[in-house]
Design a protein around this motif. Structure first.
Motif, mmCIF file in Angstrom:
data_model
loop_
_atom_site.group_PDB
_atom_site.id
_atom_site.type_symbol
_atom_site.label_atom_id
_atom_site.label_comp_id
_atom_site.label_asym_id
_atom_site.label_seq_id
_atom_site.Cartn_x
_atom_site.Cartn_y
_atom_site.Cartn_z
ATOM 1 N N GLY A 222 3.560 -18.777 -36.085
ATOM 2 C CA GLY A 222 2.550 -19.839 -36.095
ATOM 3 C C GLY A 222 2.940 -20.996 -36.988
ATOM 4 N N ILE A 223 3.648 -20.709 -38.078
ATOM 5 C CA ILE A 223 4.069 -21.763 -39.003
ATOM 6 C C ILE A 223 5.046 -22.711 -38.320
ATOM 7 C CG2 ILE A 223 5.274 -22.211 -41.178
ATOM 8 C CD1 ILE A 223 4.288 -19.426 -42.095
ATOM 9 N N VAL A 224 6.039 -22.144 -37.625
ATOM 10 C CA VAL A 224 7.044 -22.986 -36.977
ATOM 11 C C VAL A 224 6.419 -23.793 -35.840
ATOM 12 C CG1 VAL A 224 9.253 -22.985 -35.750
ATOM 13 C CG2 VAL A 224 8.872 -21.394 -37.638
ATOM 14 N N PHE A 225 5.513 -23.184 -35.070
ATOM 15 C CA PHE A 225 4.798 -23.951 -34.045
ATOM 16 C C PHE A 225 4.049 -25.128 -34.676
ATOM 17 C CE2 PHE A 225 4.865 -20.209 -31.048
ATOM 18 C CZ PHE A 225 5.500 -20.887 -30.016
ATOM 19 N N SER A 226 3.458 -24.908 -35.851
ATOM 20 C CA SER A 226 2.689 -25.955 -36.521
ATOM 21 C C SER A 226 3.567 -27.095 -37.020
ATOM 22 C CB SER A 226 1.912 -25.361 -37.704
ATOM 23 O OG SER A 226 0.998 -24.376 -37.262
ATOM 24 N N MET A 227 4.867 -26.865 -37.089
ATOM 25 C CA MET A 227 5.789 -27.907 -37.537
ATOM 26 C C MET A 227 6.132 -28.889 -36.427
ATOM 27 S SD MET A 227 8.297 -25.450 -39.816
ATOM 28 C CE MET A 227 9.430 -26.764 -40.280
ATOM 29 N N MET A 228 5.590 -28.659 -35.218
ATOM 30 C CA MET A 228 5.828 -29.578 -34.090
ATOM 31 C C MET A 228 4.487 -30.034 -33.515
ATOM 32 S SD MET A 228 9.036 -27.559 -32.256
ATOM 33 C CE MET A 228 8.381 -25.895 -32.542
ATOM 34 N N PRO A 229 3.625 -30.665 -34.343
ATOM 35 C CA PRO A 229 2.275 -31.018 -33.882
ATOM 36 C C PRO A 229 2.256 -32.093 -32.810
ATOM 37 C CG PRO A 229 2.722 -32.034 -36.007
ATOM 38 C CD PRO A 229 3.882 -31.123 -35.717
ATOM 39 N N GLU A 230 3.338 -32.853 -32.698
ATOM 40 C CA GLU A 230 3.350 -33.959 -31.738
ATOM 41 C C GLU A 230 3.614 -33.495 -30.308
ATOM 42 O OE1 GLU A 230 7.533 -33.205 -32.995
ATOM 43 O OE2 GLU A 230 5.585 -33.286 -33.979
ATOM 44 N N VAL A 231 4.174 -32.295 -30.131
ATOM 45 C CA VAL A 231 4.500 -31.795 -28.792
ATOM 46 C C VAL A 231 3.257 -31.173 -28.165
ATOM 47 C CG1 VAL A 231 6.008 -30.286 -27.449
ATOM 48 C CG2 VAL A 231 6.851 -31.317 -29.577
ATOM 49 N N PRO A 232 2.901 -31.556 -26.940
ATOM 50 C CA PRO A 232 1.727 -30.961 -26.279
ATOM 51 C C PRO A 232 1.836 -29.439 -26.184
ATOM 52 C CG PRO A 232 2.503 -32.880 -25.068
ATOM 53 C CD PRO A 232 3.539 -32.592 -26.109
ATOM 54 N N ALA A 233 0.687 -28.779 -26.174
ATOM 55 C CA ALA A 233 0.640 -27.317 -26.280
ATOM 56 C C ALA A 233 1.369 -26.614 -25.135
ATOM 57 C CB ALA A 233 -0.818 -26.851 -26.336
ATOM 58 N N MET A 234 1.091 -26.998 -23.886
ATOM 59 C CA MET A 234 1.714 -26.319 -22.754
ATOM 60 C C MET A 234 3.222 -26.542 -22.732
ATOM 61 S SD MET A 234 -0.728 -24.733 -21.304
ATOM 62 C CE MET A 234 -2.509 -24.749 -21.487
ATOM 63 N N THR A 235 3.642 -27.759 -23.072
ATOM 64 C CA THR A 235 5.070 -28.067 -23.111
ATOM 65 C C THR A 235 5.768 -27.234 -24.181
ATOM 66 O OG1 THR A 235 4.642 -30.331 -22.367
ATOM 67 C CG2 THR A 235 6.763 -29.910 -23.418
ATOM 68 N N LEU A 236 5.150 -27.135 -25.355
ATOM 69 C CA LEU A 236 5.742 -26.382 -26.453
ATOM 70 C C LEU A 236 5.824 -24.887 -26.121
ATOM 71 C CD1 LEU A 236 6.877 -26.430 -29.281
ATOM 72 C CD2 LEU A 236 4.545 -26.352 -30.185
ATOM 73 N N ALA A 237 4.766 -24.351 -25.527
ATOM 74 C CA ALA A 237 4.781 -22.940 -25.129
ATOM 75 C C ALA A 237 5.839 -22.691 -24.055
ATOM 76 C CB ALA A 237 3.400 -22.528 -24.627
ATOM 77 N N ALA A 238 5.995 -23.634 -23.131
ATOM 78 C CA ALA A 238 7.010 -23.497 -22.083
ATOM 79 C C ALA A 238 8.407 -23.487 -22.689
ATOM 80 C CB ALA A 238 6.884 -24.629 -21.071
ATOM 81 N N TRP A 239 8.650 -24.362 -23.665
ATOM 82 C CA TRP A 239 9.959 -24.385 -24.325
ATOM 83 C C TRP A 239 10.290 -23.023 -24.920
ATOM 84 C CZ3 TRP A 239 9.829 -29.534 -27.639
ATOM 85 C CH2 TRP A 239 9.854 -30.623 -26.770
ATOM 86 N N ARG A 240 9.313 -22.445 -25.590
ATOM 87 C CA ARG A 240 9.517 -21.146 -26.247
ATOM 88 C C ARG A 240 9.935 -20.063 -25.249
ATOM 89 N NH1 ARG A 240 9.377 -16.197 -27.592
ATOM 90 N NH2 ARG A 240 8.241 -15.426 -29.428
ATOM 91 N N LEU A 241 9.222 -19.981 -24.132
ATOM 92 C CA LEU A 241 9.525 -18.947 -23.145
ATOM 93 C C LEU A 241 10.796 -19.257 -22.365
ATOM 94 C CD1 LEU A 241 6.046 -17.876 -21.722
ATOM 95 C CD2 LEU A 241 7.293 -17.046 -23.716
#
Length: 384
Positions: free
Chosen positions: A65-84
Motif C-alpha cells: 500500500g505504501i508503494v501504491f501511495s507513492m504514485m498518486p497521480e496515476v489513475p487507479a485502474m491504470t495503476l492496478a493494471a500495471w501491477r498485474l
C-alpha cells in the motif's frame, strides 16, 4: 446442490483462514501446503529460517500500500493494471514449464475446460485490485489496510448468512468487527481533512468491497488449485485480471495504448518504458508479490495456518507505521485508533474461534468415519 460434509466444510474454512492475509494475485496454495497433504498442526517446532521468512514476508506485503501511495497521480485502474501486467510477465516462464514439462494430457484438457472459470476468477481479481488501489487513493492508508484485511470477518459473516456451521466465538467476533468498521466510518465522517491521504467513507467502502471480492476469489481459487499447478493457475488468473483492468483503464480513465507526453492521459503499458514508474511496479511485483505472498504460501507447509493468520493481522500496523515514518501517512483521527484496534481484535477472535471449531469438526468427522468402519467390519464378521 448437494450439501458438503462436515470435513469438507472444515477444510474449506481452514484453507480460507490460511489464505486471507495474502496478496490476491498469489493467494493460491503451493505444493506442500495443507491442500497437498501437509498438515502443519502435526509438525514439531518450526525451524528458525521459517520465522525469518515469516518476518520478511510480513514486511514485504505490508509495503504494498505504501508503494501504491507513492504514485498518486496515476489513475487507479491504470495503476492496478500495471501491477498485474508485470506480475504476469514474471510468472509466464514458470507457467509454460509446468504446462509443457509437468502436465499430463488429461490435466491439459481439464485446463481447457476451466477457461470460463479462470476468466471469472480473473475478473474477481481485477475488481478486487481495482477497488483496493482506488481505496488507497480515496481514503487514508490505515483505513484502506484495515478494511481490506477484514476477510476473515467477511468469511464468518457469509457462513452465518448461508447457515453453515459457525461458533459463537466467530459470531461474536463478526459483531465486534462490524462495530469496529462503524467506528472507522465514523472517524472518516469526523476527520475534517480533505484531499489525498484523508479518510473518507467512499474509500472505506471501496476497501471493504475489495475484501469481500477477495473472499469470493479465494473460494473459487481453492477449487481450481485442488488440481491445477500453482504457477499455471496464478499466471492465467492474473493475466485475465490484467486484461480486464487494462480494458477498464482504457474505457473509464481514457488511458491509451501508447503514452503521448503532450496528453493528460497515461499509457496502458507506460510502466515498461518509464524510468520513474518501472522500479516501483517492479518492486510491487517482486517484493510484495513473490517474496511476500509466495513466502507465506511456502510457510503453510511448516507452520499452523492460525499462526500465519494472526501474524497477517500485523499488516495494517506495520504498513501504517512505515508509511508514517516515510511521511506518507498523517496521524489519524482518534476514532481510527479505537476502530482499528476493534477491527484487529475481531479478526483475531474470528480466526482463533474458527480454528478451534474446524479442529472440533475434523475430530468429529474422523470419529464418525471410524464408527462407520467399525459397524461395517462388525456386519462383515456377522455375515461370515
Amino acid at each position: 446442490m448437494a450439501r458438503r460434509t462436515e470435513g469438507e466444510e472444515a477444510e474449506s474454512s481452514r484453507l480460507l483462514a490460511a489464505d486471507w492475509g495474502s496478496d490476491p494475485h498469489t493467494a493460491a496454495f503451493g505444493p506442500g501446503s495443507a491442500q497437498d497433504g501437509g498438515d502443519p498442526s502435526h509438525k514439531t517446532s518450526p525451524p528458525l529460517w521459517t520465522w525469518l521468512l515469516l518476518i520478511a514476508s510480513v514486511l514485504a506485503f505490508s509495503s504494498s500500500g505504501i508503494v501504491f501511495s507513492m504514485m498518486p497521480e496515476v489513475p487507479a485502474m491504470t495503476l492496478a493494471a500495471w501491477r498485474l501486467q508485470m506480475t504476469t510477465a514474471i510468472m509466464v516462464p514458470a507457467a509454460v514449464f509446468e504446462v509443457v514439462a509437468q502436465m499430463d494430457t488429461n490435466t491439459r484438457w481439464r485446463l481447457a475446460r476451466a477457461v470460463w472459470t479462470l476468466l471469472l476468477n480473473g475478473s474477481l481479481l481485477a475488481l478486487h485490485f481495482g477497488l483496493w488501489v482506488l481505496s488507497l487513493k480515496t481514503t487514508s492508508l490505515p483505513h484502506a489496510m484495515l478494511f481490506v484485511c477484514m476477510a476473515p470477518v467477511i468469511v464468518a459473516l457469509s457462513m452465518w448468512i448461508m447457515r453453515q456451521p459457525i461458533s459463537w466465538g466467530e459470531l461474536g467476533g463478526t459483531a465486534l468487527g462490524t462495530a469496529g468498521a462503524a467506528l472507522l466510518a465514523l472517524s472518516s465522517a469526523h476527520s475534517g481533512a480533505a484531499g489525498p491521504g484523508a479518510a473518507s467513507w467512499r474509500g472505506d467502502l471501496a476497501a471493504l468491497a475489495a475484501a469481500a471480492l477477495f473472499v469470493a476469489y479465494l473460494s473459487i481459487g481453492r477449487r481450481l488449485r485442488a488440481w491445477m499447478p500453482i504457477f499455471t493457475y496464478s499466471t492465467l488468473v492474473t493475466e485475465a485480471g490484467a486484461a480486464v483492468l487494462t480494458l477498464a483503464a482504457a474505457c473509464i480513465e481514457g488511458s491509451t495504448p501508447r503514452h503521448d507526453p503532450r496528453s493528460a492521459h497515461y499509457g496502458l503499458f507506460q510502466w515498461a518504458s518509464s524510468a520513474s514508474y518501472f522500479p516501483k511496479i517492479a518492486y510491487l511485483a517482486v517484493v510484495p508479490g513473490l517474496l511476500g505472498h509466495t513466502g507465506f504460501n511456502a510457510l503453510v507447509k511448516y507452520m499452523d495456518p492460525l499462526i500465519l493468520t494472526l501474524v497477517g493481522t500485523m499488516e495494517p500496523l506495520v504498513g501504517s507505521f512505515v508509511g508514517h515514518a516515510m511521511g506518507l501517512v498523517e496521524l489519524p483521527h482518534p476514532l481510527t485508533y479505537i476502530g482499528g484496534a476493534v477491527v484487529l481484535a475481531s479478526t483475531v477472535i474470528v480466526s482463533v474461534a474458527g480454528h478451534h471449531r474446524q479442529k472440533a469438526e475434523q475430530k468429529e468427522s474422523e470419529r464418525r468415519i471410524r464408527s462407520k468402519s467399525h459397524r461395517e467390519q462388525g456386519a462383515t464378521l456377522a455375515w461370515i
